[in-house]
Each structure stands twice: as C-alpha cells, then as structure tokens.
Design a protein around this motif. Structure first.
Motif, PDB file in Angstrom:
ATOM      1  N   GLU A   1      20.676  39.782  48.738  1.00 55.32           N
ATOM      2  CA  GLU A   1      20.395  39.877  50.172  1.00 55.32           C
ATOM      3  C   GLU A   1      21.654  40.255  50.950  1.00 55.32           C
ATOM      4  O   GLU A   1      22.756  39.851  50.602  1.00 55.32           O
ATOM      5  CB  GLU A   1      19.879  38.542  50.696  1.00 55.32           C
ATOM      6  N   ALA A   2      21.454  41.006  52.031  1.00 62.24           N
ATOM      7  CA  ALA A   2      22.570  41.358  52.910  1.00 62.24           C
ATOM      8  C   ALA A   2      23.087  40.087  53.575  1.00 62.24           C
ATOM      9  O   ALA A   2      22.341  39.140  53.803  1.00 62.24           O
ATOM     10  CB  ALA A   2      22.104  42.348  53.964  1.00 62.24           C
ATOM     11  N   GLY A   3      24.372  40.059  53.856  1.00 66.44           N
ATOM     12  CA  GLY A   3      24.947  38.911  54.538  1.00 66.44           C
ATOM     13  C   GLY A   3      26.373  38.657  54.122  1.00 66.44           C
ATOM     14  O   GLY A   3      27.002  39.468  53.445  1.00 66.44           O
ATOM     15  N   ALA A   4      26.871  37.504  54.539  1.00 66.44           N
ATOM     16  CA  ALA A   4      28.243  37.100  54.240  1.00 66.44           C
ATOM     17  C   ALA A   4      28.230  36.111  53.078  1.00 66.44           C
ATOM     18  O   ALA A   4      27.404  35.202  53.043  1.00 66.44           O
ATOM     19  CB  ALA A   4      28.888  36.462  55.463  1.00 66.44           C
ATOM     20  N   TYR A   5      29.148  36.303  52.150  1.00 61.74           N
ATOM     21  CA  TYR A   5      29.244  35.461  50.958  1.00 61.74           C
ATOM     22  C   TYR A   5      30.667  34.951  50.781  1.00 61.74           C
ATOM     23  O   TYR A   5      31.630  35.662  51.064  1.00 61.74           O
ATOM     24  CB  TYR A   5      28.856  36.251  49.695  1.00 61.74           C
ATOM     25  N   GLN A   6      30.766  33.731  50.295  1.00 63.58           N
ATOM     26  CA  GLN A   6      32.037  33.175  49.834  1.00 63.58           C
ATOM     27  C   GLN A   6      32.038  33.384  48.322  1.00 63.58           C
ATOM     28  O   GLN A   6      31.094  32.970  47.646  1.00 63.58           O
ATOM     29  CB  GLN A   6      32.135  31.681  50.152  1.00 63.58           C
ATOM     30  N   ALA A   7      33.031  34.058  47.809  1.00 60.82           N
ATOM     31  CA  ALA A   7      33.127  34.328  46.375  1.00 60.82           C
ATOM     32  C   ALA A   7      34.332  33.586  45.809  1.00 60.82           C
ATOM     33  O   ALA A   7      35.302  33.314  46.522  1.00 60.82           O
ATOM     34  CB  ALA A   7      33.283  35.825  46.139  1.00 60.82           C
ATOM     35  N   GLN A   8      34.236  33.266  44.526  1.00 65.93           N
ATOM     36  CA  GLN A   8      35.365  32.691  43.805  1.00 65.93           C
ATOM     37  C   GLN A   8      35.542  33.486  42.517  1.00 65.93           C
ATOM     38  O   GLN A   8      34.570  33.715  41.795  1.00 65.93           O
ATOM     39  CB  GLN A   8      35.107  31.237  43.427  1.00 65.93           C
ATOM     40  N   LEU A   9      36.764  33.911  42.250  1.00 68.27           N
ATOM     41  CA  LEU A   9      37.096  34.621  41.026  1.00 68.27           C
ATOM     42  C   LEU A   9      38.184  33.830  40.318  1.00 68.27           C
ATOM     43  O   LEU A   9      39.218  33.521  40.924  1.00 68.27           O
ATOM     44  CB  LEU A   9      37.598  36.036  41.334  1.00 68.27           C
ATOM     45  N   ALA A  10      37.941  33.493  39.062  1.00 63.16           N
ATOM     46  CA  ALA A  10      38.955  32.849  38.233  1.00 63.16           C
ATOM     47  C   ALA A  10      39.274  33.796  37.087  1.00 63.16           C
ATOM     48  O   ALA A  10      38.376  34.448  36.543  1.00 63.16           O
ATOM     49  CB  ALA A  10      38.449  31.517  37.689  1.00 63.16           C
ATOM     50  N   CYS A  11      40.531  33.899  36.743  1.00 65.55           N
ATOM     51  CA  CYS A  11      40.920  34.691  35.580  1.00 65.55           C
ATOM     52  C   CYS A  11      42.020  33.954  34.838  1.00 65.55           C
ATOM     53  O   CYS A  11      42.841  33.258  35.453  1.00 65.55           O
ATOM     54  CB  CYS A  11      41.350  36.096  35.980  1.00 65.55           C
ATOM     55  N   ARG A  12      41.986  34.066  33.519  1.00 66.59           N
ATOM     56  CA  ARG A  12      42.988  33.432  32.674  1.00 66.59           C
ATOM     57  C   ARG A  12      43.374  34.427  31.596  1.00 66.59           C
ATOM     58  O   ARG A  12      42.521  35.088  31.009  1.00 66.59           O
ATOM     59  CB  ARG A  12      42.455  32.151  32.006  1.00 66.59           C
ATOM     60  N   GLY A  13      44.658  34.525  31.351  1.00 65.30           N
ATOM     61  CA  GLY A  13      45.184  35.449  30.356  1.00 65.30           C
ATOM     62  C   GLY A  13      46.431  36.110  30.909  1.00 65.30           C
ATOM     63  O   GLY A  13      46.867  35.831  32.023  1.00 65.30           O
ATOM     64  N   ASP A  14      46.986  37.003  30.124  1.00 68.86           N
ATOM     65  CA  ASP A  14      48.222  37.661  30.521  1.00 68.86           C
ATOM     66  C   ASP A  14      48.004  38.989  31.233  1.00 68.86           C
ATOM     67  O   ASP A  14      48.970  39.667  31.577  1.00 68.86           O
ATOM     68  CB  ASP A  14      49.120  37.866  29.296  1.00 68.86           C
ATOM     69  N   GLY A  15      46.754  39.367  31.478  1.00 65.80           N
ATOM     70  CA  GLY A  15      46.461  40.594  32.199  1.00 65.80           C
ATOM     71  C   GLY A  15      46.190  40.310  33.665  1.00 65.80           C
ATOM     72  O   GLY A  15      46.128  39.160  34.097  1.00 65.80           O
ATOM     73  N   THR A  16      46.013  41.370  34.432  1.00 70.37           N
ATOM     74  CA  THR A  16      45.698  41.270  35.853  1.00 70.37           C
ATOM     75  C   THR A  16      44.373  41.984  36.106  1.00 70.37           C
ATOM     76  O   THR A  16      44.207  43.143  35.724  1.00 70.37           O
ATOM     77  CB  THR A  16      46.806  41.931  36.695  1.00 70.37           C
ATOM     78  N   ILE A  17      43.422  41.272  36.740  1.00 72.59           N
ATOM     79  CA  ILE A  17      42.136  41.850  37.084  1.00 72.59           C
ATOM     80  C   ILE A  17      42.129  42.160  38.573  1.00 72.59           C
ATOM     81  O   ILE A  17      42.454  41.304  39.395  1.00 72.59           O
ATOM     82  CB  ILE A  17      40.972  40.905  36.732  1.00 72.59           C
ATOM     83  N   THR A  18      41.764  43.387  38.911  1.00 76.53           N
ATOM     84  CA  THR A  18      41.599  43.798  40.305  1.00 76.53           C
ATOM     85  C   THR A  18      40.108  43.952  40.552  1.00 76.53           C
ATOM     86  O   THR A  18      39.427  44.690  39.834  1.00 76.53           O
ATOM     87  CB  THR A  18      42.336  45.116  40.584  1.00 76.53           C
ATOM     88  N   LEU A  19      39.602  43.236  41.556  1.00 75.44           N
ATOM     89  CA  LEU A  19      38.179  43.227  41.865  1.00 75.44           C
ATOM     90  C   LEU A  19      37.955  43.799  43.254  1.00 75.44           C
ATOM     91  O   LEU A  19      38.691  43.489  44.188  1.00 75.44           O
ATOM     92  CB  LEU A  19      37.645  41.794  41.810  1.00 75.44           C
ATOM     93  N   THR A  20      36.931  44.645  43.365  1.00 75.11           N
ATOM     94  CA  THR A  20      36.450  45.090  44.667  1.00 75.11           C
ATOM     95  C   THR A  20      34.963  44.770  44.715  1.00 75.11           C
ATOM     96  O   THR A  20      34.271  44.811  43.690  1.00 75.11           O
ATOM     97  CB  THR A  20      36.677  46.598  44.907  1.00 75.11           C
ATOM     98  N   ALA A  21      34.473  44.421  45.881  1.00 74.85           N
ATOM     99  CA  ALA A  21      33.059  44.075  46.044  1.00 74.85           C
ATOM    100  C   ALA A  21      32.590  44.530  47.414  1.00 74.85           C
ATOM    101  O   ALA A  21      33.366  44.549  48.370  1.00 74.85           O
ATOM    102  CB  ALA A  21      32.859  42.573  45.892  1.00 74.85           C
ATOM    103  N   GLY A  22      31.322  44.886  47.497  1.00 71.65           N
ATOM    104  CA  GLY A  22      30.750  45.302  48.766  1.00 71.65           C
ATOM    105  C   GLY A  22      29.363  45.873  48.565  1.00 71.65           C
ATOM    106  O   GLY A  22      28.740  45.661  47.522  1.00 71.65           O
ATOM    107  N   GLY A  23      28.886  46.614  49.548  1.00 70.40           N
ATOM    108  CA  GLY A  23      27.556  47.199  49.495  1.00 70.40           C
ATOM    109  C   GLY A  23      27.424  48.237  48.398  1.00 70.40           C
ATOM    110  O   GLY A  23      28.407  48.824  47.946  1.00 70.40           O
ATOM    111  N   LEU A  24      26.181  48.470  47.983  1.00 70.15           N
ATOM    112  CA  LEU A  24      25.920  49.422  46.894  1.00 70.15           C
ATOM    113  C   LEU A  24      26.348  50.843  47.228  1.00 70.15           C
ATOM    114  O   LEU A  24      26.782  51.581  46.351  1.00 70.15           O
ATOM    115  CB  LEU A  24      24.422  49.431  46.554  1.00 70.15           C
TER     116      LEU A  24
END
Length: 180
Positions: A108-131
C-alpha cells in the motif's frame, strides 16, 4: 556441496519472500497481484558464479546460511501489527548475487518505518521507493555491520527495494512498519 549450498540459499530466499507474502519468481517483470496477499513481489538476484566460488563465499558469512532466518527475526523483528510486513532476509556476495531487486507489487502507498540490519565485512547499499521511480530513495542507505532505521514513502501502490553489495559476503534482514 554446491547443490546443498544452492538448496540452502533457495530455501532462505523462498522463506524470506514467502513470509513477506511474496512470490519467489526470479524475474525482472512484475508478478501479478495475489488476492489477500500483502505484498507479492519479484526478486531478481544476479547470480554470477560457479558452485566453488559460491561455497567459498558462504564459508565467509558471519553465521551459517541456514541460521540467517533465525538471526533476522531478532535483528529486525516484525511487530505483527497491522501494516507491519514480515522480514526479508538472506545474504549477498560478489560471486553469487551482488545486486538484488525486490518488487513489492501490492504494498500500500504511504509512509513506512524500515529497519535494515547487516552483518559481515561487506557494505550493503539499499535504495527503496515507488515501483516507477528511477532513483527510488533520495539518500541511499549504507549498512556496514550495523542496524539502521529509516523512512520510506510511496505515493502509489507498490514498492521496490534494491540492494547492492561491495566487498565480502554479508547477511541482511529488512522489515517494514506502515506509519500512515
């Protein structure tokens, strides 16, 4: 060994996607909406290696691959409240899937609170938004062995989540809680 690794990764991805009310069809095209399902999606990891390289990457994970789901449930727990979607989790590596795109077709459209956890020696870059957004979020979220909370707002039904890895194999967990 490679067959067991592939089955383990497949199980983790299917479990994470299924628990999010998604379909596990690896496709760049969206899957059709499922009635009564909160967020069907298509996930498009980009596998790039042979079994030996993937096995070597799996050995570098901070926890065994078959324990990622349990870790995810404690790293970014879903509240179970209305508007709360279950967790997406898995792992990324340069030799298996350094890029993953998940389409949540019925989110559904709207505002969301997201949580991202990552573990390891790499770096994850995340982008999120509309389709339909070329650049999903104004500021990419960079996760480097930590847990980060951030907001995602969409104006229309559907959401895309794109994760890119730089560096060593890294596990991730993501949850969304609808705010409005």
């Amino acid at each position: 060994m490679a067959m067991r690794r592939a089955a383990t990764i497949g199980l983790i991805l299917v479990a994470g996607i299924a628990l999010a009310g998604c379909t596990g069809e690896p496709s760049a095209s969206p899957s059709g909406p499922a009635s009564g399902s909160p967020s069907p999606s298509a996930s498009t990891p980009a596998p790039t290696s042979t079994g030996d390289a993937a096995d070597a990457d799996e050995a570098l994970l901070p926890i065994p691959a078959d324990e990622i789901r349990d870790w995810a449930e404690t790293a970014v727990p879903s509240t179970g409240a209305e508007g709360s979607t279950p967790i997406l989790s898995g792992w990324l590596s340069e030799n298996t899937s350094p890029h993953q795109k998940t389409l949540l077709q019925s989110q559904e459209a709207g505002a969301y609170q997201a949580q991202l956890a990552c573990r390891g020696d790499g770096t994850i870059t995340l982008t999120a938004g509309g389709l339909d957004e070329e650049q999903p979020s104004a500021e990419p979220i960079v996760c480097d062995d930590e847990t980060i909370a951030f907001d995602v707002t969409t104006a229309a039904t559907g959401m895309q989540i794109v994760m890119d890895l730089e560096g060593a194999p890294t596990i991730y967990a993501l949850s969304l809680q609808r705010m409005s």
